[in-house]
Design an enzyme around this catalytic site. Structure first.
Site, mmCIF file in Angstrom:
data_model
loop_
_atom_site.group_PDB
_atom_site.id
_atom_site.type_symbol
_atom_site.label_atom_id
_atom_site.label_comp_id
_atom_site.label_asym_id
_atom_site.label_seq_id
_atom_site.Cartn_x
_atom_site.Cartn_y
_atom_site.Cartn_z
ATOM 1 N N CYS A 71 0.813 -1.225 0.000
ATOM 2 C CA CYS A 71 0.000 0.000 0.000
ATOM 3 C C CYS A 71 0.841 1.267 0.000
ATOM 4 C CB CYS A 71 -0.978 -0.012 1.172
ATOM 5 S SG CYS A 71 -0.214 -0.013 2.816
ATOM 6 N N HIS A 103 -2.360 0.720 6.735
ATOM 7 C CA HIS A 103 -2.841 0.682 5.351
ATOM 8 C C HIS A 103 -3.170 2.103 4.913
ATOM 9 C CE1 HIS A 103 -4.252 -1.216 1.710
ATOM 10 N NE2 HIS A 103 -5.270 -0.360 1.719
ATOM 11 N N ASN A 138 -5.755 1.927 -3.988
ATOM 12 C CA ASN A 138 -4.803 1.362 -3.036
ATOM 13 C C ASN A 138 -4.310 0.016 -3.539
ATOM 14 O OD1 ASN A 138 -6.500 -0.818 -0.920
ATOM 15 N ND2 ASN A 138 -7.616 0.350 -2.449
#
Length: 199
Positions: free
Chosen positions: A108, A159, A171
């Protein structure tokens, strides 16, 4: 505690949380190991669904490659340009530690680090580092180009993605690789740490 998301609880119950934490957090391997251990302990052929998290996230992939992002000119960078860089990698697999296309995929923070580096913005580092380099934005003030943060497998930011508008963010995640996801649906899975802006 970040690991107490609904996914963990639905996966194997509260016992799995401590088990996963002791082994560095959630991974498919840890889920299989726990499932095998519990099945043997209970005398069953199987225990739980080791693919639960993947099954759930498959339905939370909220987009496709037709998303068009146009910034309003108030971000410190060209939102459309960064989005176009990221879009090139849609469908690429999630690769832990992936920071460049040469890795075959991105994690990510690697996706954001790489895309922003192409336009001269330093977002080097982990999701937590990127969290620390940005400033909070209230949800009623968000706009494309803001970053969105979640706590998925450990306390703190683990994240990150870039908000593209219409409730979606781009993402790289373990279930769908580089893809679009729904902010609201991810909020139902993981602790939400908010939106933040690059200065």
């Amino acid at each position: 505690m970040a690991i107490t998301s609904k996914s963990y609880l639905s996966l194997f119950g509260n016992g799995f949380i401590e088990y996963a934490l002791e082994r560095g957090g959630y991974s498919k391997e840890v889920a299989i190991e726990f499932s095998n251990m519990m099945a043997a302990k209970m005398g069953w052929t199987r225990y739980g669904d080791v693919n639960y998290v993947e099954h759930v996230l498959r339905f939370y992939n909220a987009g496709n490659d037709s998303v068009v992002v146009v910034g309003d000119g108030t971000q410190s960078f060209d939102v459309k340009e960064v989005h176009n860089i990221m879009k090139q990698f849609l469908g690429r697999p999630y690769v832990w530690g992936g920071r460049t296309p040469a890795a075959g995929g991105f994690d990510c923070s690697g996706l954001l680090e790489y895309a922003f580096a192409q336009i001269g913005v330093d977002l080097y580092g982990t999701a937590q580092s990127q969290y620390n380099k940005t400033i909070p934005v209230s949800e009623d003030q968000i706009k494309p180009g803001d970053l969105v943060f979640f706590s998925t497998y450990k306390p703190g930011a683990s994240h990150v993605g870039m908000y593209v508008g219409d409730g979606k963010f781009i993402n790289s995640n373990g279930s769908n690789g580089t893809s679009y996801s729904s902010v609201e649906e991810w909020k139902n899975l993981y602790p939400f740490l908010g939106f933040r802006r690059i200065q």
